[in-house]
Design an enzyme around this catalytic site. Structure first.
Site, short mmCIF file in Angstrom:
data_model
loop_
_atom_site.label_atom_id
_atom_site.label_comp_id
_atom_site.label_asym_id
_atom_site.label_seq_id
_atom_site.Cartn_x
_atom_site.Cartn_y
_atom_site.Cartn_z
N HIS A 311 41.67 47.43 42.72
CA HIS A 311 41.60 48.41 43.80
C HIS A 311 42.63 49.49 43.53
O HIS A 311 43.71 49.21 43.01
CB HIS A 311 41.89 47.75 45.15
N ASP A 369 34.62 43.53 48.23
CA ASP A 369 33.25 43.32 47.77
C ASP A 369 33.04 42.01 47.02
O ASP A 369 31.92 41.66 46.71
CB ASP A 369 32.84 44.48 46.84
N1 ACO Z 1 37.97 44.51 35.37
C1 ACO Z 1 38.69 44.68 34.25
N2 ACO Z 1 39.70 45.56 34.12
C2 ACO Z 1 40.00 46.30 35.20
C3 ACO Z 1 39.29 46.18 36.41
C4 ACO Z 1 38.25 45.24 36.48
N3 ACO Z 1 37.56 45.08 37.60
N4 ACO Z 1 39.81 47.04 37.31
C5 ACO Z 1 40.80 47.69 36.69
N5 ACO Z 1 40.93 47.24 35.40
C6 ACO Z 1 41.95 47.65 34.43
C7 ACO Z 1 41.65 49.02 33.83
O1 ACO Z 1 40.87 48.92 32.67
C8 ACO Z 1 43.04 49.53 33.57
O2 ACO Z 1 43.53 48.87 32.43
P1 ACO Z 1 44.55 49.63 31.42
O3 ACO Z 1 45.79 49.87 32.21
O4 ACO Z 1 44.72 48.68 30.29
O5 ACO Z 1 43.87 50.92 31.02
C9 ACO Z 1 43.86 48.98 34.75
O6 ACO Z 1 43.17 47.79 35.15
C10 ACO Z 1 43.96 49.94 35.92
O7 ACO Z 1 42.64 50.27 36.34
P2 ACO Z 1 42.15 51.73 36.73
O8 ACO Z 1 40.74 51.89 36.30
O9 ACO Z 1 43.14 52.75 36.27
O10 ACO Z 1 42.25 51.61 38.31
P3 ACO Z 1 41.60 52.59 39.36
O11 ACO Z 1 42.49 52.59 40.52
O12 ACO Z 1 41.26 53.91 38.75
O13 ACO Z 1 40.20 51.88 39.70
C11 ACO Z 1 38.63 50.39 40.70
C12 ACO Z 1 40.03 51.04 40.80
C13 ACO Z 1 37.57 51.49 40.52
C14 ACO Z 1 38.36 49.67 42.00
C15 ACO Z 1 38.63 49.42 39.50
O14 ACO Z 1 39.57 48.39 39.71
C16 ACO Z 1 37.23 48.82 39.26
O15 ACO Z 1 36.42 49.44 38.56
N6 ACO Z 1 36.94 47.61 39.83
C17 ACO Z 1 35.62 47.01 39.71
C18 ACO Z 1 34.65 47.69 40.69
C19 ACO Z 1 34.94 47.29 42.12
O16 ACO Z 1 35.10 46.12 42.46
N7 ACO Z 1 34.95 48.31 43.02
C20 ACO Z 1 35.13 48.10 44.46
C21 ACO Z 1 36.46 48.61 44.92
S1 ACO Z 1 36.67 48.30 46.64
C22 ACO Z 1 35.72 49.47 47.37
O17 ACO Z 1 35.59 50.57 46.94
C23 ACO Z 1 35.04 49.11 48.57
#
Ligand code: ACO
Length: 434
Positions: A311, A369
């Site tokens: 998140h 979720d």
């Molecule tokens: N699986 C694997 N790796 C992940 C995940 C994941 N679900 N989420 C984040 N990471 C990693 C990224 O690759 C990144 O790694 P790095 O530092 O080595 O590059 C690090 O964790 C930080 O992630 P970001 O993408 O920079 O985080 P951001 O805040 O931009 O994204 C998000 C947040 C979109 C929710 C992301 O965690 C994600 O895609 N999760 C899966 C989708 C999801 O569950 N979305 C629902 C969110 S809740 C809602 O909106 C209701």
């Protein structure tokens, strides 16, 4: 408006010696915000913040999140207390108006919502334009956008009474539109709203009743849905709410702005994750396959992410996920489905991921979720409707934020800047010389 704290940061351009004095503004709780409004005037630069991770484009009195502590407050009230003691209609009133209602105020508000549940019959015909396999989110966003072609007599956004009628209409009608999309996918007749039912029961009735036999409502399912609506009602400046604010800041028709929010919610990085989680769990299939999928989630070249994990704001447990996980056990037991293999798999996946250095070091925890789809499935809601259920609840937050923005005398159009990286100035070349 936020106050200045008296604390100021000074930023100096070493080349020109010019300085900017940037005041820190305080909210009621949480970290302050650096006010950068004078940056361009004083230093000739703007801020660069891809994904707006560090940018607060507004102040807001609605919802507070402490992502490190895993805290979520609606108008100051902890989500745990609201989940235990309140109901979706009461929470909707709280989010929209700012205070918990008295019994009389709640009855009046609920009555106003009930009064508006039917949709214009011509709107119903719009569904015939869609193929039976259209995704319900596509139909819902299109039909909500079409509502901007109606209600011209109450569409002055600067008239508080018109805004109030709009808020009642959209909160009342989105379940009717959502259920119509579902019925269209099934090829079943549309079921009209029942104003003798509470909000969540009416959603279930419109989704599952058929004209040829009586529909028996399950109070356990209705209670579970109401609680999920409470948990999804608002979440401050997330992508869909920011989209509603951005679209609304131009003075656009509010139904069009809500439709934009529905579209933004649909993406799998946001509300579409609930549908994606169930698909992922089915793909994983058995506990033995979990390590393989975790390896894929960690591999940056795979495009696979652990859906329902991570998140932007929570770097700790999403408090909503904690409540839903606990709720899964209760609801599935009450429905007689406590041997649910998907829940078992989700629990094991969470356990294994939370011991994995990759997820630990990045503070990736289950979000709202991760478990919600297990409950939606158990009460019979098909996967393609999960994000629509989210949209029904979040409409309350979208409307509250739109109202807050429009009634703010300091409102400005939302218009971010960019760091241009394209070609510098060049002269047009005639087509024969290219
Ligand atoms: N699986 C694997 N790796 C992940 C995940 C994941 N679900 N989420 C984040 N990471 C990693 C990224 O690759 C990144 O790694 P790095 O530092 O080595 O590059 C690090 O964790 C930080 O992630 P970001 O993408 O920079 O985080 P951001 O805040 O931009 O994204 C998000 C947040 C979109 C929710 C992301 O965690 C994600 O895609 N999760 C899966 C989708 C999801 O569950 N979305 C629902 C969110 S809740 C809602 O909106 C209701």
């Amino acid at each position: 408006m936020t106050d200045e704290t008296g604390k100021t940061f000074e930023l100096t351009d070493p080349a020109s010696g010019r300085s900017a004095h940037l005041p820190v503004r305080s909210g009621s709780i949480g970290p302050g915000g650096l006010d950068i409004a004078s940056l361009q005037k004083d230093l000739g630069v703007f801020t660069y913040d891809p994904g707006y991770g560090m940018t607060a484009p507004t102040d807001s009195r609605i919802t507070y999140i402490d992502g490190d502590a895993g805290v979520l407050l609606y108008r100051g009230y902890p989500i745990e207390q609201l989940a235990e003691k309140s109901s979706f209609m009461e929470v909707a009133y709280l989010i929209l108006i700012g205070e918990l209602p008295t019994a009389k105020e709640l009855a009046e508000f609920t009555g106003n919502i009930r009064y508006h549940t039917m949709i214009n019959e011509t709107l119903l015909r719009f569904f015939n334009g869609f193929h039976h396999n259209a995704h319900p989110m596509a139909m819902v966003s299109a039909v909500i956008a079409s509502m901007s072609a109606f209600y011209h007599d109450t569409m002055d956004i600067h008239n508080p009474r018109h805004r109030e009628i709009f808020s009642h209409r959209i909160i009342a009608k989105i379940p009717t539109i959502a259920a119509a999309a579902h019925k269209h996918s099934l090829g079943q007749p549309f079921v009209y709203p029942r104003n003798d039912l509470d909000y969540a029961s009416n959603v279930l009735s419109m989704l599952f009743a058929v004209p040829c036999e009586p529909y028996k409502l399950d109070p356990v399912a209705a209670k579970a849905l109401d609680l999920l609506f409470v948990l999804h009602a608002d979440h401050e400046q997330n992508a869909s709410t920011s989209t509603v604010r951005l679209a609304g800041s131009t003075g656009a028709n509010p139904y069009a702005a809500i439709s934009a929010g529905v579209s933004a919610l649909w993406g799998p990085a946001h509300g579409g994750a609930n549908e994606a989680v169930l698909s992922m769990l089915e793909q994983i299939g058995t506990v033995d396959n979990i390590p393989k999928f975790l390896t894929m989630a960690k591999d940056k070249s795979s495009h696979f992410r652990l859906m329902g994990f991570g998140h932007r704001v929570y770097k700790n447990f999403d408090p909503r996920a904690k409540i839903i996980r606990e709720m899964c056990h209760r609801v599935l037991a009450a429905l007689g489905r406590d041997d649910n293999p998907l829940l078992e798999l989700a629990l094991r996946l969470e356990e294994i991921a939370l011991k994995d250095e990759y997820f630990v070091s990045r503070k990736l925890y289950p979000n709202v979720d991760f478990y919600s789809g297990v409950i939606y499935s158990a009460i019979g809601i098909p996967r393609s409707m999960f994000t629509v259920m989210f949209a029904i609840a979040r409409t309350v937050g979208w409307v509250a934020h739109w109202q807050e923005m429009i009634s703010d005398p300091g409102m400005r159009i939302g218009r971010p800047r960019q760091l241009y990286t394209g070609p510098t100035r060049r002269d047009y070349v005639d087509i024969k010389k290219r």
